[in-house]
Write a protein that holds these residues in place. Structure first.
Motif, mmCIF file in Angstrom:
data_model
loop_
_atom_site.group_PDB
_atom_site.id
_atom_site.type_symbol
_atom_site.label_atom_id
_atom_site.label_comp_id
_atom_site.label_asym_id
_atom_site.label_seq_id
_atom_site.Cartn_x
_atom_site.Cartn_y
_atom_site.Cartn_z
ATOM 1 N N ARG A 160 0.706 -1.194 -0.008
ATOM 2 C CA ARG A 160 0.053 0.007 -0.012
ATOM 3 C C ARG A 160 0.911 1.245 0.019
ATOM 4 O O ARG A 160 0.541 2.250 -0.621
ATOM 5 N N LEU A 161 1.778 1.198 0.878
ATOM 6 C CA LEU A 161 2.778 2.391 0.755
ATOM 7 C C LEU A 161 3.615 2.709 -0.553
ATOM 8 O O LEU A 161 3.648 3.676 -0.902
ATOM 9 N N ILE A 162 3.957 1.643 -1.197
ATOM 10 C CA ILE A 162 4.633 1.638 -2.396
ATOM 11 C C ILE A 162 3.671 2.127 -3.463
ATOM 12 O O ILE A 162 3.926 2.977 -4.119
ATOM 13 N N ASP A 163 2.556 1.640 -3.667
ATOM 14 C CA ASP A 163 1.423 2.008 -4.386
ATOM 15 C C ASP A 163 1.143 3.579 -4.036
ATOM 16 O O ASP A 163 0.814 4.227 -5.335
ATOM 17 N N ALA A 164 0.862 3.840 -2.731
ATOM 18 C CA ALA A 164 0.848 5.306 -2.608
ATOM 19 C C ALA A 164 1.590 6.199 -2.925
ATOM 20 O O ALA A 164 1.419 7.154 -3.580
ATOM 21 N N CYS A 165 3.256 5.711 -2.928
ATOM 22 C CA CYS A 165 4.007 6.610 -3.632
ATOM 23 C C CYS A 165 4.264 6.490 -5.195
ATOM 24 O O CYS A 165 4.126 7.687 -5.733
ATOM 25 N N ALA A 166 3.810 5.633 -5.521
ATOM 26 C CA ALA A 166 3.645 5.478 -7.014
ATOM 27 C C ALA A 166 2.558 6.535 -7.694
ATOM 28 O O ALA A 166 2.855 7.313 -8.779
ATOM 29 N N ASP A 194 7.578 -6.449 -7.509
ATOM 30 C CA ASP A 194 7.235 -6.290 -9.018
ATOM 31 C C ASP A 194 5.749 -5.259 -8.871
ATOM 32 O O ASP A 194 4.911 -5.604 -9.334
ATOM 33 N N ARG A 195 5.946 -4.111 -8.080
ATOM 34 C CA ARG A 195 4.792 -3.472 -7.970
ATOM 35 C C ARG A 195 4.457 -2.601 -9.099
ATOM 36 O O ARG A 195 3.384 -1.858 -9.264
#
Length: 383
Positions: A160-166, A194-195
């Motif tokens: 969730r954190l990675i996706d929010a940054c993306a 592999d996000r």
């Protein structure tokens, strides 16, 4: 010199724990951030969350005034305020190259030199705060770190954190520090590595070229095998990887062998960072086992650095001042210490290369400094 991430101030109108963006009135008026999220800098106006005053000031809503260290809070920063507390914490500092999302204190290793000793309690509350923080970070931020503890223990919450940054910060390079052990499970590697983030690097430590030594350093049997397999899984996915090696008495003798191992066995790695010891946490407890004057390991350090560099693998030296390194290693030395931890020693007075030197961790007192520390002169280096 180091600039703290915390200060005390007069706080009025704090009803709950909150994160706020500090903005000058002109920037706030441009709608750079929703008004309810904004603390105006040295000003007050209706519709905003409140104000931050360097001196006395009367505002509407939440009011922070007279910070003990006025330099800690500046326009562009994101601050945390707690009700009933005078402590103001800066969670994001505009202009800093060391902004990091601290994801968890939990870890599955117990590294002998860990500067942030792990804790076992559930701190999952951090995720919601970090998701809120991401929304308040400048969209043109160049780089953002995620660290712990071991961030991959968050599982889907790290996703969730990675996706929010993306989504919110697509132009910001994301650098995540992980011991890599959980990636030995292909499902975990696939879910996190592999996000589809446009620019993400995993920083993974490897402390030796064989299991016996690596597992001693991280105090976890089987960690070497898990870490190497995790690196292979990330490599299979095409993830960007930086291998990190902390330099201390247990690791320095085999640096050349480790460099050879990385080059031969991990050809997909894109960067190797060889890092001076930070005297915090477990490092202080284990000083007798770990401390070695950097002047006494420049030989194997130079062998490792030049071995990798001459074969085209980018390599850097972190956290070591220029004066302790032989001049051929200076091109690989980086100003790597986070600004809020960084300082210089009295022995640095008059050094003409201080502007390009890493300096020291603020926690590095005289007992942790090399006998080779001295001011450098430009004429000396040109000789």
């Amino acid at each position: 010199m180091s600039l703290p991430l915390h200060t005390h101030a007069r706080v009025e109108g704090a009803d709950e724990v909150g994160l706020f963006k500090v903005l000058a009135p002109e920037e706030a008026a441009r709608g750079a951030c929703p008004a309810p999220d904004v603390l105006l800098w040295n000003a007050a106006a209706p519709g905003y969350a409140g104000s931050v005053f360097e001196e006395e000031g009367a505002g509407e809503g939440l009011t922070i005034s007279r910070p003990r260290d006025p330099a800690v809070i500046r326009p562009g920063d994101v601050v945390r305020v707690r009700p009933g507390s005078t402590l103001i914490s800066v969670l994001y500092r505009r202009g800093s190259a060391a902004n990091t999302l601290f994801a968890t204190e939990r870890c599955n290793s117990r590294c002998l030199m860990c500067s942030q000793p792990p804790r076992t309690e559930d701190d999952g509350w951090r995720v919601s705060e970090l998701l809120r923080l991401i929304e308040l970070i400048d969209p043109d931020e160049a780089q953002l770190g995620i660290s712990g503890g071991e961030p991959t223990l968050l599982g889907e919450d790290l996703s969730r954190l990675i996706d929010a940054c993306a989504r919110r910060l697509p132009g910001t390079h994301l650098h995540i520090l992980s011991n890599g052990r959980t990636f030995c499970d292909p499902a975990v590697a696939a879910s996190l590595g592999d996000r589809g983030h446009p620019s993400l690097t995993w920083g993974v430590p490897l402390y030796a070229d064989h299991a016996d030594l690596h597992d001693v350093v991280v105090d976890a049997y089987g960690a070497f095998e898990e870490t190497v397999q995790g690196l292979y899984e990330l490599g299979r996915l095409g993830a960007r990887i930086e291998v990190r090696v902390v330099l201390h008495a247990l690791t320095v003798d085999r640096l050349p062998q480790l460099a050879s191992y990385i080059y031969r066995r991990l050809p997909f790695v894109e960067h190797v960072a060889l890092m001076g010891l930070e005297p915090m946490g477990y490092a202080k407890t284990n000083r007798e086992r770990l401390w070695i004057d950097p002047a006494d390991y420049v030989g194997p350090l130079a062998d490792a650095v030049l071995f990798l560099a001459h074969r085209g693998l980018p390599v850097s030296i972190y956290n070591l001042p220029l004066c302790v390194l032989p001049e051929p290693l200076w091109p690989y030395a980086r100003q790597s210490i986070s600004d809020w931890k960084n300082t210089f020693a009295p022995e640095c007075e008059g050094c003409e290369l201080i502007g390009s030197c890493s300096g020291f961790f603020a926690s590095a007192g005289p007992a942790w400094r090399s006998r080779a520390v001295r001011p450098l002169k430009l004429l000396e280096t040109a000789a």
